[in-house]
Design a protein around this motif. Sequence first.
Motif, short mmCIF file in Angstrom:
data_model
loop_
_atom_site.label_atom_id
_atom_site.label_comp_id
_atom_site.label_asym_id
_atom_site.label_seq_id
_atom_site.Cartn_x
_atom_site.Cartn_y
_atom_site.Cartn_z
N MET A 1 -5.73 50.71 91.75
CA MET A 1 -5.02 50.41 90.51
C MET A 1 -4.29 49.10 90.65
O MET A 1 -3.09 49.01 90.69
N ASP A 125 -4.99 55.14 100.12
CA ASP A 125 -5.00 55.17 98.66
C ASP A 125 -6.24 55.93 98.18
O ASP A 125 -7.36 55.59 98.59
N HIS A 188 -9.26 47.02 95.31
CA HIS A 188 -8.48 46.03 96.08
C HIS A 188 -8.61 46.28 97.58
O HIS A 188 -8.94 47.40 98.00
N ALA A 219 -10.25 49.61 98.66
CA ALA A 219 -10.23 50.78 97.79
C ALA A 219 -11.18 50.49 96.64
O ALA A 219 -11.04 49.49 95.95
N GLU A 221 -12.48 51.94 93.12
CA GLU A 221 -11.92 52.90 92.18
C GLU A 221 -12.39 52.69 90.74
O GLU A 221 -11.69 52.09 89.93
N GLU A 252 -11.27 57.45 93.36
CA GLU A 252 -11.04 56.35 94.30
C GLU A 252 -11.11 56.81 95.76
O GLU A 252 -10.53 57.83 96.12
MG MG Z 1 -6.08 51.71 94.52
#
Ligand code: MG
Length: 285
Positions: A1, A125, A188, A219, A221, A252
């Motif tokens: 995110m 994450d 990211h 990550a 997602e 994710e």
């Molecule tokens: Mg993330």
Amino acid sequence: MFDSTELTTCFRKIHTLSTKNIYYKTDDEVELIRHSCHLVGKAHAAVAAIMRPGLQTQRLDEIAEQCIRDNNAVPGFKGYDGFPATLCISVNEQVVHGLPSTYELREGDVVSVDCGVIANGFYGDSAYTYCIGEVKEETRKLLSVTKKSLYKAIEKAIVGNRIGDISFAVQQYVEQYRYSVVRELVGHGVGRSLHEEPQVPNYGQRGKGVKLLDGLVIAIEPMINMGRKEVKKAADDWTIVTADGKPSAHFEHTIVVRKQKADILSTFEYLQEAIKNNPELIDIP
Ligand code: MG
Ligand code: MG
């Protein structure tokens, strides 16, 4: 995110990005990230164990924070950019960054739970979208396709490929079903910071972008809308919602790029076990 507030900036960055701000991880660092991701998985399971209609989403946040602190770790999102909670909880037309609140879950809701943990100086994450009881067939399909697109993307996260190969894999897969890819939010890098370079968009062209090298931790997602791709910010100044009010899904994993096959550092194993044992939830394939 990762909130890339300006789409155009995000574009420019993707295509001109140098690799000098990318931190490739040693094997020891990868194991520390795996540990943080493991705790994220445990926090998800703690939440999945108690989810039911009538429960306030802020209760899920309390349980997740307790689980993380009991394991001598710290919630990764709390205080990050001023975010007030341990979890992002985004229900139905909410895409990401939803705030835990007094909202009571209802039968038929789909609930994206995003969790970050920091331990030993490294983040983990991972996000999953849960179904509360009987969810409409068309919405379950959206979740299932979004989850599959995550694994299609992970297949491309190998040495020698480029970020664009990951992006294209998600976009191509979900657009077959006439779903749309959210543009303003991207995956990211993960490490000592929650959001590192490179950005990992869920749309793009094969063969473009940063080359993937061994030890790159990212990550991935996908955030996928049933209807149109446009999103907007809600009045609380955090929650991102679909502009057309139709549902959105989010899955994710944090992974490390390797030669033959990416190594998935986060895990859905614990939460899937918790879903199985919770009669109020159904899992999606
Ligand atoms: Mg993330
Ligand atoms: Mg996340």
